[in-house]
Design an enzyme around this catalytic site. Structure first.
Site, PDB file in Angstrom:
ATOM      1  N   LYS A   1     -28.015   1.792 -41.878  1.00  0.00           N
ATOM      2  CA  LYS A   1     -28.484   0.678 -40.899  1.00  0.00           C
ATOM      3  C   LYS A   1     -27.840   0.464 -39.707  1.00  0.00           C
ATOM      4  O   LYS A   1     -26.782   0.121 -39.622  1.00  0.00           O
ATOM      5  CB  LYS A   1     -28.757  -0.720 -41.680  1.00  0.00           C
ATOM      6  CG  LYS A   1     -29.850  -1.681 -41.392  1.00  0.00           C
ATOM      7  CD  LYS A   1     -29.811  -2.229 -39.931  1.00  0.00           C
ATOM      8  CE  LYS A   1     -28.859  -3.490 -39.538  1.00  0.00           C
ATOM      9  NZ  LYS A   1     -28.825  -3.405 -37.952  1.00  0.00           N
TER      10      LYS A   1
ATOM     11  N   GLU B   1     -14.266  -1.830 -41.437  1.00  0.00           N
ATOM     12  CA  GLU B   1     -13.514  -1.728 -40.242  1.00  0.00           C
ATOM     13  C   GLU B   1     -13.855  -2.692 -39.281  1.00  0.00           C
ATOM     14  O   GLU B   1     -15.260  -2.797 -38.829  1.00  0.00           O
ATOM     15  CB  GLU B   1     -13.859  -0.079 -39.834  1.00  0.00           C
ATOM     16  CG  GLU B   1     -13.696   0.792 -40.853  1.00  0.00           C
ATOM     17  CD  GLU B   1     -11.937   1.119 -41.234  1.00  0.00           C
ATOM     18  OE1 GLU B   1     -11.335   0.288 -40.696  1.00  0.00           O
ATOM     19  OE2 GLU B   1     -11.756   1.815 -42.026  1.00  0.00           O
TER      20      GLU B   1
ATOM     21  N   CYS C   1     -13.255  -0.234 -30.265  1.00  0.00           N
ATOM     22  CA  CYS C   1     -12.241  -0.879 -31.358  1.00  0.00           C
ATOM     23  C   CYS C   1     -11.099  -1.166 -30.809  1.00  0.00           C
ATOM     24  O   CYS C   1     -10.186  -2.030 -30.900  1.00  0.00           O
ATOM     25  CB  CYS C   1     -12.812  -0.832 -32.640  1.00  0.00           C
ATOM     26  SG  CYS C   1     -12.750   0.789 -33.031  1.00  0.00           S
TER      27      CYS C   1
ATOM     28  N   GLU D   1     -10.736 -11.661 -29.761  1.00  0.00           N
ATOM     29  CA  GLU D   1     -11.333 -10.211 -29.415  1.00  0.00           C
ATOM     30  C   GLU D   1     -12.677 -10.646 -28.310  1.00  0.00           C
ATOM     31  O   GLU D   1     -13.550 -11.096 -28.655  1.00  0.00           O
ATOM     32  CB  GLU D   1     -12.235  -9.398 -30.475  1.00  0.00           C
ATOM     33  CG  GLU D   1     -12.538  -8.193 -30.131  1.00  0.00           C
ATOM     34  CD  GLU D   1     -13.363  -7.445 -31.174  1.00  0.00           C
ATOM     35  OE1 GLU D   1     -13.646  -7.958 -32.051  1.00  0.00           O
ATOM     36  OE2 GLU D   1     -12.842  -6.087 -31.235  1.00  0.00           O
TER      37      GLU D   1
HETATM   38  P1  TAP Z   1     -21.488  -7.029 -35.630  1.00  0.00           P
HETATM   39  O1  TAP Z   1     -22.354  -8.141 -34.971  1.00  0.00           O
HETATM   40  O2  TAP Z   1     -20.597  -7.423 -36.847  1.00  0.00           O
HETATM   41  O3  TAP Z   1     -22.647  -5.929 -36.358  1.00  0.00           O
HETATM   42  C1  TAP Z   1     -22.244  -4.859 -36.935  1.00  0.00           C
HETATM   43  C2  TAP Z   1     -23.335  -4.474 -37.922  1.00  0.00           C
HETATM   44  O4  TAP Z   1     -23.591  -5.208 -38.957  1.00  0.00           O
HETATM   45  C3  TAP Z   1     -24.631  -4.126 -37.053  1.00  0.00           C
HETATM   46  O5  TAP Z   1     -25.463  -3.187 -37.644  1.00  0.00           O
HETATM   47  C4  TAP Z   1     -25.214  -5.635 -37.588  1.00  0.00           C
HETATM   48  O6  TAP Z   1     -26.807  -5.586 -37.396  1.00  0.00           O
HETATM   49  C5  TAP Z   1     -25.068  -5.514 -38.914  1.00  0.00           C
HETATM   50  N1  TAP Z   1     -25.065  -6.980 -39.527  1.00  0.00           N
HETATM   51  C6  TAP Z   1     -24.740  -8.256 -38.803  1.00  0.00           C
HETATM   52  N2  TAP Z   1     -24.909  -9.289 -39.677  1.00  0.00           N
HETATM   53  C7  TAP Z   1     -25.216  -8.654 -40.997  1.00  0.00           C
HETATM   54  C8  TAP Z   1     -25.496  -9.240 -42.265  1.00  0.00           C
HETATM   55  N3  TAP Z   1     -25.192 -10.659 -42.720  1.00  0.00           N
HETATM   56  N4  TAP Z   1     -25.566  -8.332 -43.310  1.00  0.00           N
HETATM   57  C9  TAP Z   1     -25.520  -7.077 -42.987  1.00  0.00           C
HETATM   58  N5  TAP Z   1     -25.373  -6.331 -41.983  1.00  0.00           N
HETATM   59  C10 TAP Z   1     -25.337  -7.259 -40.751  1.00  0.00           C
HETATM   60  O7  TAP Z   1     -20.604  -6.188 -34.955  1.00  0.00           O
HETATM   61  P2  TAP Z   1     -21.015  -5.486 -33.425  1.00  0.00           P
HETATM   62  O8  TAP Z   1     -21.174  -6.345 -32.377  1.00  0.00           O
HETATM   63  O9  TAP Z   1     -22.198  -4.484 -33.765  1.00  0.00           O
HETATM   64  O10 TAP Z   1     -19.704  -4.308 -33.284  1.00  0.00           O
HETATM   65  C11 TAP Z   1     -18.520  -4.821 -32.572  1.00  0.00           C
HETATM   66  C12 TAP Z   1     -17.684  -4.921 -33.354  1.00  0.00           C
HETATM   67  O11 TAP Z   1     -17.166  -3.880 -34.280  1.00  0.00           O
HETATM   68  C13 TAP Z   1     -16.211  -5.374 -32.891  1.00  0.00           C
HETATM   69  O12 TAP Z   1     -15.629  -6.603 -33.691  1.00  0.00           O
HETATM   70  C14 TAP Z   1     -15.529  -4.183 -32.793  1.00  0.00           C
HETATM   71  O13 TAP Z   1     -14.025  -4.404 -32.699  1.00  0.00           O
HETATM   72  C15 TAP Z   1     -16.010  -3.698 -34.293  1.00  0.00           C
HETATM   73  N6  TAP Z   1     -15.527  -2.094 -34.328  1.00  0.00           N
HETATM   74  C16 TAP Z   1     -14.479  -2.073 -35.149  1.00  0.00           C
HETATM   75  C17 TAP Z   1     -14.168  -0.606 -35.625  1.00  0.00           C
HETATM   76  C18 TAP Z   1     -12.923  -0.394 -36.372  1.00  0.00           C
HETATM   77  S1  TAP Z   1     -12.483   0.955 -36.966  1.00  0.00           S
HETATM   78  N7  TAP Z   1     -12.039  -1.323 -36.862  1.00  0.00           N
HETATM   79  C19 TAP Z   1     -14.865   0.478 -34.811  1.00  0.00           C
HETATM   80  C20 TAP Z   1     -15.865  -0.005 -34.068  1.00  0.00           C
HETATM   81  C21 TAP Z   1     -16.122  -1.161 -33.958  1.00  0.00           C
HETATM   82  P3  TAP Z   1     -27.452  -6.304 -35.865  1.00  0.00           P
HETATM   83  O14 TAP Z   1     -27.012  -5.406 -34.877  1.00  0.00           O
HETATM   84  O15 TAP Z   1     -28.732  -6.050 -36.234  1.00  0.00           O
HETATM   85  O16 TAP Z   1     -26.772  -7.313 -35.971  1.00  0.00           O
END
Ligand code: TAP
Length: 491
Positions: free
Chosen positions: A181, A256, A290, A391
């Site tokens: 997803k 992660e 990240c 963050e």
């Molecule tokens: P999130 O809002 O947490 O979303 C991540 C993924 O989870 C998306 O596909 C999102 O779908 C899905 N999701 C949201 N709520 C969910 C739920 N209740 N059940 C299942 N899936 C759900 O994060 P983001 O804004 O996309 O990504 C940025 C974050 O990722 C930052 O905090 C960044 O630091 C972190 N990140 C960490 C790493 C490592 S290695 N630590 C690497 C890359 C990014 P939708 O998009 O449809 O909401």
């Protein structure tokens, strides 16, 4: 991405080897972060029924996929890998259109994905078990690792191609089947990733991709009792929620999560190199790695000179669409993300940090319709401020000063996150002490905080990660369970 300018393409999920619309036909629109008025595509808003169909397909495909040899599975994945290399330019465009990062940054993401996939395929071909000398005569005592079954992969928008690759490859080579997803902000990248495997002839159901919201399709996927493992990359708040969901069924999770990565610059550092690395790690991909550096902690003696060198670099950045080769700083990924970042900047001002450059939504030709934020640097930040703790995930750098090494380490460690850290110094002893003391999963000495190699693990500690990390040898470890056997072959 529409291949014909002026037309908006409607995309489909990939379930059981077929491209198909959402069961109720519903769609979400995606907007270009560089030009919000431009719709780049329409994507299925997957229903519970679609989620169930994807898990059904993965469940049905599992026994035959598991029973292939790793070499046979590897042949399919190598074909997908070859297509990845061939399609680098096409995929880079899709990443840039959806995420906003520059084409050069998108190509870099794909190059990194290729290296990691290559490594994980070969890792799957290496012997994974061990034979122990048995305490009994005529007994063969051994253990090996075997796949888990149907795994869920939930990926973020900031590395929308690389992260699915880093998760799906070890899952698949180990013999699992997968439902992916992708993030709602980057659905087409997830579908383009999946298309590589579809076009490589992967058996139907082995890899499925459904688009839609995290709280809808994503959560429904994770709640399916047939899911045996969840690999998630995203925010800490969603990661904690997922961990709670999974705990109820003892499903393993690989999380992660977010970061608040510090860079320490000591008085003996090569200032030019450190300033260059700091500006790169703060502003590349609009601060949405990240592993971006969001806090720099500088020895007081050199702070003035160092900050000037960083500001000079920030001022040379050219904002614009990532498709324009002259652009060095693309938009942030979408209107909500822009609003969040501007909110943090406002909070920084309100709490008394000193704005040294930037701080506004960027305006001007080619910028007004997009999610552009000026590269922003705050000075006089104290560790209690919101911008020092949370963050921000945007092109915003906070500068702290420290009296000495110990104070710098205390500031570096004074957050709930622990993903990446870096130090610039020529003093080997202090560099090694930093490696030991800094609370981060990845630490860099005299190197940019995002550097990584495929043969080593990648993941955070504290609230930046939980579970067995991705990459390296742990990549496959997460997607397999231990099996021990004692076999008496003579009395
Ligand atoms: P999130 O809002 O947490 O979303 C991540 C993924 O989870 C998306 O596909 C999102 O779908 C899905 N999701 C949201 N709520 C969910 C739920 N209740 N059940 C299942 N899936 C759900 O994060 P983001 O804004 O996309 O990504 C940025 C974050 O990722 C930052 O905090 C960044 O630091 C972190 N990140 C960490 C790493 C490592 S290695 N630590 C690497 C890359 C990014 P939708 O998009 O449809 O909401």
């Amino acid at each position: 991405m529409s291949t014909n300018p002026g037309t908006v393409e409607t995309h489909q999920n990939y379930i059981a080897g077929k491209w198909q619309a959402a069961s109720d036909g519903s769609l979400d629109e995606h907007h270009d972060p560089a030009r919000l008025s431009e719709v780049t595509g329409r994507y299925p808003r997957s229903t519970n029924e679609d989620v169930r169909a994807a898990v059904d397909a993965a469940e049905a495909a599992y026994p035959a996929w598991r029973d292939l040899t790793a070499h046979a599975r590897g042949e399919y994945l190598k074909r997908a890998l070859a297509l990845m290399s061939e399609r680098t330019e096409r995929i880079a465009r899709v990443i840039t259109i959806e995420n906003g990062k520059t084409l050069a940054e998108s190509r870099g993401e794909i190059v990194s994905a290729i290296k990691e996939m290559e490594y994980q395929i070969h890792q799957g071909l290496r012997a994974l078990g061990e034979i122990a000398p048995s305490a009994l005569p005529g007994v063969l005592a051994y253990q090996y690792r075997r796949p888990l079954g149907v795994c869920a992969v939930i990926s973020p928008w900031n590395f929308p191609f690389n992260v699915p690759g880093r998760k799906c490859t070890p899952a698949l080579i180990a013999g699992n089947t997968v439902v992916l997803k992708p993030a709602s902000l980057t659905p087409n990248v997830g579908l383009e990733f999946t298309r590589l495997f579809a076009d490589a002839g992967l058996p139907p159901g082995v890899l499925n991709c459904i688009t839609g919201s995290g709280s809808g399709a994503g959560e429904s996927l994770l709640k399916d009792p047939r899911i045996q493992a969840i690999s998630f990359t995203g925010s800490t708040s969603v990661g904690i929620h997922i961990n709670q969901l999974a705990a109820g069924r003892l499903v393993r999770t690989q999380l992660e999560l977010g970061g608040k990565n510090p860079m320490v610059v000591l008085e003996d550092a090569d200032l030019d190199e450190a300033a260059g690395a700091c500006a790169t790690a703060a502003f590349a991909c609009a601060g949405q790695w990240c592993t971006s550096t969001s806090r720099v902690i500088v020895a007081k003696k050199i702070a003035g000179e160092f900050v000037e060198a960083v500001l000079a670099r920030a001022r040379t950045l050219k904002l614009g669409s990532g498709l324009d080769p002259a652009t060095t700083l693309g938009p942030v990924c979408g209107a909500q993300q822009m609003k969040n970042i501007l909110g943090f900047i406002e909070e920084g001002r309100r709490e008394g940090a000193k704005l040294l450059t930037g701080g506004r939504r960027a305006a001007g030709e080619g910028l007004d319709d997009g999610c552009f934020i000026e590269p922003t640097v705050f000075g006089e930040v104290n560790p209690g401020m919101t911008i020092a703790q949370e963050e921000i995930f945007g092109p915003v750098l906070s500068v702290f000063t420290a009296d000495g090494f110990d104070e710098a380490v205390t500031i570096a460690n004074g957050v709930r996150f622990g993903l990446a850290s870096s130090i610039y110094t020529k003093d080997l002893e202090r560099a090694m002490r930093f490696v030991e003391k800094t609370e981060a999963g990845l630490t860099h000495v005299n190197m940019v905080s995002a550097y990584k190699e495929p043969q080593l693990s990648f993941g955070g500690i504290k609230e930046s990660g939980s579970g067995i990390p991705e990459g390296g040898r742990t990549g496959i470890e997460f997607f397999t369970e231990h099996k021990v056997a004692y076999l008496k072959y003579r009395s």
